[in-house]
Scaffold this motif. Structure first.
Motif, short mmCIF file in Angstrom:
data_model
loop_
_atom_site.label_atom_id
_atom_site.label_comp_id
_atom_site.label_asym_id
_atom_site.label_seq_id
_atom_site.Cartn_x
_atom_site.Cartn_y
_atom_site.Cartn_z
N GLY A 140 -46.18 -15.95 16.68
CA GLY A 140 -45.07 -16.08 17.61
C GLY A 140 -44.23 -14.81 17.66
O GLY A 140 -43.84 -14.34 18.73
N GLY A 141 -43.96 -14.24 16.47
CA GLY A 141 -43.18 -13.00 16.42
C GLY A 141 -43.89 -11.85 17.10
O GLY A 141 -43.26 -11.05 17.81
N VAL A 142 -45.20 -11.75 16.91
CA VAL A 142 -45.97 -10.66 17.53
C VAL A 142 -46.00 -10.80 19.05
O VAL A 142 -45.80 -9.82 19.78
CB VAL A 142 -47.41 -10.63 16.96
CG1 VAL A 142 -48.31 -9.72 17.80
CG2 VAL A 142 -47.39 -10.15 15.51
N ILE A 143 -46.23 -12.01 19.54
CA ILE A 143 -46.30 -12.23 20.99
C ILE A 143 -44.95 -11.89 21.65
O ILE A 143 -44.89 -11.16 22.64
CB ILE A 143 -46.71 -13.69 21.30
CG1 ILE A 143 -48.16 -13.93 20.87
CG2 ILE A 143 -46.52 -13.99 22.78
CD1 ILE A 143 -48.61 -15.37 20.98
N PHE A 144 -43.87 -12.43 21.09
CA PHE A 144 -42.54 -12.16 21.64
C PHE A 144 -42.21 -10.67 21.56
O PHE A 144 -41.73 -10.07 22.53
CB PHE A 144 -41.47 -12.97 20.88
CG PHE A 144 -41.18 -14.32 21.47
CD1 PHE A 144 -39.97 -14.56 22.10
CD2 PHE A 144 -42.12 -15.34 21.41
CE1 PHE A 144 -39.69 -15.81 22.64
CE2 PHE A 144 -41.85 -16.58 21.95
CZ PHE A 144 -40.63 -16.82 22.57
N SER A 145 -42.46 -10.07 20.38
CA SER A 145 -42.09 -8.66 20.17
C SER A 145 -42.89 -7.74 21.08
O SER A 145 -42.35 -6.83 21.71
CB SER A 145 -42.31 -8.28 18.71
OG SER A 145 -41.54 -9.06 17.86
N PHE A 146 -44.19 -7.95 21.11
CA PHE A 146 -45.04 -7.10 21.94
C PHE A 146 -44.67 -7.22 23.41
O PHE A 146 -44.57 -6.22 24.14
CB PHE A 146 -46.51 -7.46 21.72
CG PHE A 146 -47.48 -6.58 22.48
CD1 PHE A 146 -47.73 -5.29 22.06
CD2 PHE A 146 -48.12 -7.06 23.61
CE1 PHE A 146 -48.61 -4.47 22.76
CE2 PHE A 146 -49.00 -6.26 24.32
CZ PHE A 146 -49.25 -4.96 23.89
N SER A 147 -44.43 -8.46 23.85
CA SER A 147 -44.10 -8.68 25.25
C SER A 147 -42.76 -8.05 25.62
O SER A 147 -42.66 -7.31 26.61
CB SER A 147 -44.07 -10.18 25.55
OG SER A 147 -45.32 -10.78 25.27
N LEU A 148 -41.73 -8.33 24.82
CA LEU A 148 -40.40 -7.80 25.13
C LEU A 148 -40.35 -6.29 24.98
O LEU A 148 -39.67 -5.59 25.76
CB LEU A 148 -39.34 -8.45 24.24
CG LEU A 148 -39.03 -9.92 24.55
CD1 LEU A 148 -37.98 -10.46 23.59
CD2 LEU A 148 -38.54 -10.09 25.99
N GLY A 149 -41.07 -5.75 23.99
CA GLY A 149 -41.12 -4.29 23.84
C GLY A 149 -41.78 -3.63 25.03
O GLY A 149 -41.30 -2.61 25.54
N GLY A 150 -42.89 -4.22 25.49
CA GLY A 150 -43.56 -3.67 26.67
C GLY A 150 -42.74 -3.82 27.93
O GLY A 150 -42.69 -2.91 28.77
N ILE A 151 -42.04 -4.96 28.07
CA ILE A 151 -41.19 -5.18 29.25
C ILE A 151 -40.03 -4.19 29.26
O ILE A 151 -39.64 -3.68 30.33
CB ILE A 151 -40.68 -6.64 29.26
CG1 ILE A 151 -41.85 -7.59 29.56
CG2 ILE A 151 -39.56 -6.82 30.28
CD1 ILE A 151 -41.51 -9.05 29.38
N ALA A 152 -39.48 -3.90 28.07
CA ALA A 152 -38.41 -2.89 27.99
C ALA A 152 -38.91 -1.55 28.50
O ALA A 152 -38.21 -0.84 29.24
CB ALA A 152 -37.92 -2.76 26.54
N GLY A 153 -40.15 -1.20 28.13
CA GLY A 153 -40.74 0.03 28.63
C GLY A 153 -40.92 0.00 30.14
O GLY A 153 -40.66 1.01 30.82
#
Length: 715
Positions: A140-153
């Motif tokens: 769950g942490g990886v999915i949220f983090s990866f998604s939000l990090g990529g969206i920020a980019g």
């Protein structure tokens, strides 16, 4: 103190400036090597200095090491011209890297060592035991983090999600630095709590999933390196890249875990622990190079090697033996990462705004991404908050991945600065956030949790000294049985012993000895302790018949020793009395402890009195010529302290020559810390062999006179 520290830090810089000109006429290779060793020398001083400073204010030393690199790096002080170094000690390089290739090579080796050590420290049993809860929380942490990090980019770079920069920002957001969290959980005695074990297991999944994703993204970036964007890439190609990366990682990991015993037996062929520990690191370097050749990051190979050896009985020994290398290389790595930060870019408005938003999303992604799944795994809101907060810190792995990104040309100076800001802020603010959640009253699970499967058995040996002797003998016997023994923390009395599947955690708390082990190994533990106690009884009986303490005391009274002036400086005129009132041994000792209290080192008067009297009952400390040296070790003092007293009439102290004692010198030291306790007694005993000094002490009217006589340099 601070000014002395600053001066110490400037010493290597001045040495560099004074010696650099010696190499000016050498060939290019010699110039490069001389510059490299000068750089490393200055870095070593800088990381220790700044690491010490930040630890003084309760901040992890890694941030001080990172800050040291920023300050002395090519974008700050490192570019200032010095005699013989017109471009500075750390000149800006023309290549993609801001530091020299040679220096970055050291940082690369350091990153391999860091991940190898991380793999060794992974608790595989914990990982497997809590694999379901930890896996779901970590995923769950990886999915949220990866998604939000990529969206920020996407939002801030105006780029598609599949842009290599967005993908890298997503990966960088997933990494968790569990070391800081583990330290807080340990301090709060929550390491074995449901939240604690779930965080630790989830952090392992985080690392594993992050490493796999890094391998996939690196392969993807390589495949599309000729394109200006990721559009038009065949999904089948992405699938093949992912399958290859996952397959290589899974294959080597499975082989390592299946054949870990055979790998350990092979390493043991090198016999000495230092030899097989270095060879284990050699395997990590070989596998790191192999993974790099296959298009995966070197750190993945290093982590797999450590993970493979983590379950073996030599894992803790390897950790201990490579600790010196770790302390040399790893701080150097963090300093080099700091040197890559372009300070001008870091403090630009765009980087600050982007960094703050990226940090906010990184924190939120862990709190919600790990906390929400925890709610469905038997945790309540408190437990979910604790787990989410515990997964927030970023650190080592994020910096390593950022270094890979900047060397590959994926991250520019601005994005690298954003990552550094996120790492700094999450590391700073995660500890108080986790502490706040742990301070919330009440359990973190909906139902009462079951205790773990480990069993603890304890013995109380009445005396700390006996407990010390028991522990020393037990560890010696375990080594003879083929166990690998590691002193985890000498001050805390913590040791570990491992052989094959048997694992013992041995703790000494004052007179109490506790051993934690699996229930099936409890009989072995009891048998081992029985052999220790029987063996010590036999040795004590032999000691009683083979030696005479009274004759040994006479030898001490007649002996001489060298006198160290610094030891005698422990004598304080404030704790000297020229007119003791006591008329019995007990009254004199009580009065002497009252003098000790004047030093400010006595924390528990009654404990000190009890410990000194116990020592006195063992054998009188009355010597000869009217001298007595009452002493002891006690948990009631925080540092070595002394007192001197003079009784005009004299008191029967059970001295060797039967003469009443008139001069009393007491020394008391803490039980669990080192200090010149015996050296002080020997030095005083040697000084008081001079009858002239004894007479002058007895005639002294003031405490300062007594101190001067005992501290005189002509002894």
């Amino acid at each position: 103190m601070k000014s002395h520290s600053a001066t110490l830090f400037l010493v290597p810089v001045l040495l560099v400036a004074g010696s650099a000109s010696l190499f000016a006429n050498e060939g290019s290779v010699a110039e490069h090597m001389s510059l490299l060793v000068l750089q490393i020398g200055v870095i070593l001083f800088a990381v220790r200095f700044f690491g010490f400073l930040v630890k003084k204010i309760g901040i992890p030393s890694v941030l001080g090491e990172l800050l040291a690199g920023v300050i002395i790096g090519p974008f700050a002080l490192g570019a200032i011209p010095l005699p013989g170094l017109p471009l500075g000690l750390f000149p800006v390089q023309a290549s993609t890297l801001a530091v020299s290739t040679e220096l970055y090579g050291f940082a690369t080796v350091a990153s391999i060592l860091l991940l190898f050590a991380s793999g060794l420290e992974t608790d595989l049993a914990l990982f497997l035991r809590y694999s379901v809860a930890g896996g779901i929380v970590g995923l769950g942490g990886v999915i949220f983090s990866f998604s939000l990090g990529g969206i920020a980019g996407m939002l801030l770079l105006d780029a598609p999600f599949m842009d290599s920069r967005c993908l890298f920002l997503g990966i960088l957001s997933t990494a968790t630095s569990v070391g800081i969290t583990a330290r807080i959980l340990s301090d709060k005695k929550k390491m074995d709590s449901p939240e604690g074990v779930t965080i630790l297991a989830a952090a392992v999944f985080d690392d594993v999933l992050g490493i796999i994703m890094l391998a996939i993204v690196l392969g993807f970036v390589t495949a599309v390196s000729g394109s200006s964007s990721a559009h038009g890439v065949d999904p089948a190609l992405i699938g093949m890249i992912a399958a290859k990366a996952f397959g290589i990682w899974l294959g080597f990991t499975a082989l390592g875990l299946v054949f870990h015993k055979q790998l350990a037996r092979f390493l043991k062929l090198f016999r000495h622990s230092y030899d097989f520990s270095i060879c284990a690191l050699g395997i990590a370097l070989l596998l790191a190079g192999l993974f790099e050749k296959q298009g995966l990051a070197m750190i993945i190979g290093a982590y797999v090697t450590g993970l493979s050896l983590s379950k073996t009985d030599i894992a803790t020994v390897i950790q201990e033996r490579i600790h010196g290398l770790y302390e040399f290389f790893v701080p150097l790595f963090f300093a080099v990462m700091g040197m890559l930060v372009n300070v001008r870019e870091l403090f630009s408005v765009d980087v600050i705004l982007f960094g703050l938003l990226y940090t906010l999303l990184s924190v939120a992604s862990k709190v919600f991404g790990c906390g929400l799944p925890a709610l469905g795994l038997g945790f309540n809101v408190k437990g979910a908050l604790r787990i989410g907060a515990g997964m927030v810190p970023r650190g080592e792995v994020a910096l390593i991945i950022a270094g890979i990104g900047i060397t590959a040309g994926i991250l520019n100076d601005q994005l690298f600065g954003v990552v550094i800001m996120m790492t700094l802020l999450t590391t700073l603010f995660a500890p108080p956030l986790l502490n706040a959640t742990l301070n919330l009253k009440g359990r973190g699970t909906r139902k009462e949790s079951k205790s773990n499967s480990m069993t603890t058995i304890s013995w109380d040996f009445i005396s700390d000294e006996i407990a010390d002797l028991v522990i020393d003998t037990l560890l010696k016997n375990l080594k003879a049985e083929g166990f690998y023994v590691q002193m985890m923390n000498i001050d805390d009395g913590l040791s570990q012993a491992r052989k094959d599947s048997i694992s013992l955690s041995i703790t000494e708390t004052e007179s109490k000895v506790s051993i934690e082990t699996a229930p099936e190994d409890l009989a072995f533990v009891k048998a081992s302790m029985y052999e220790v106690v029987v063996g010590l009884h036999e040795l004590i009986d032999q000691l009683k018949t083979s030696s005479d303490p009274v004759s040994l005391k006479k030898d001490i009274a007649e002996g001489t020793t060298r006198t160290d002036k610094s030891i005698l400086s422990k004598i304080n005129p404030a704790s000297i009395s020229c007119s003791l009132k006591g008329q019995t041994k007990e009254e004199i000792i009580s009065e002497m402890i009252s003098l000790l209290e004047r030093t400010g080192y006595v924390q528990d008067r009654e404990q000190v009195l009890q410990d000194v009297l116990i020592r006195e009952k063992t054998m009188s400390t009355g010597m000869q010529k009217g001298i007595a040296l009452p002493h002891g070790k006690s948990s009631g003092v925080r540092s070595l302290c002394t007192a001197v007293g003079i009784s005009k009439k004299g008191v029967d102290f059970g001295s060797l020559d039967g003469i009443p004692s008139r001069i009393f010198i007491m020394v008391v030291s803490p039980k669990k810390s080192s200090g010149p306790h015996v050296q002080f007694l020997a030095a005083i005993g040697s000084i008081l062999r001079d009858e002239g000094i004894i007479d002058r002490i007895l005639c002294a009217k003031k405490s300062e006179e007594v101190a001067d006589l005992l501290q005189a340099t002509d002894h």
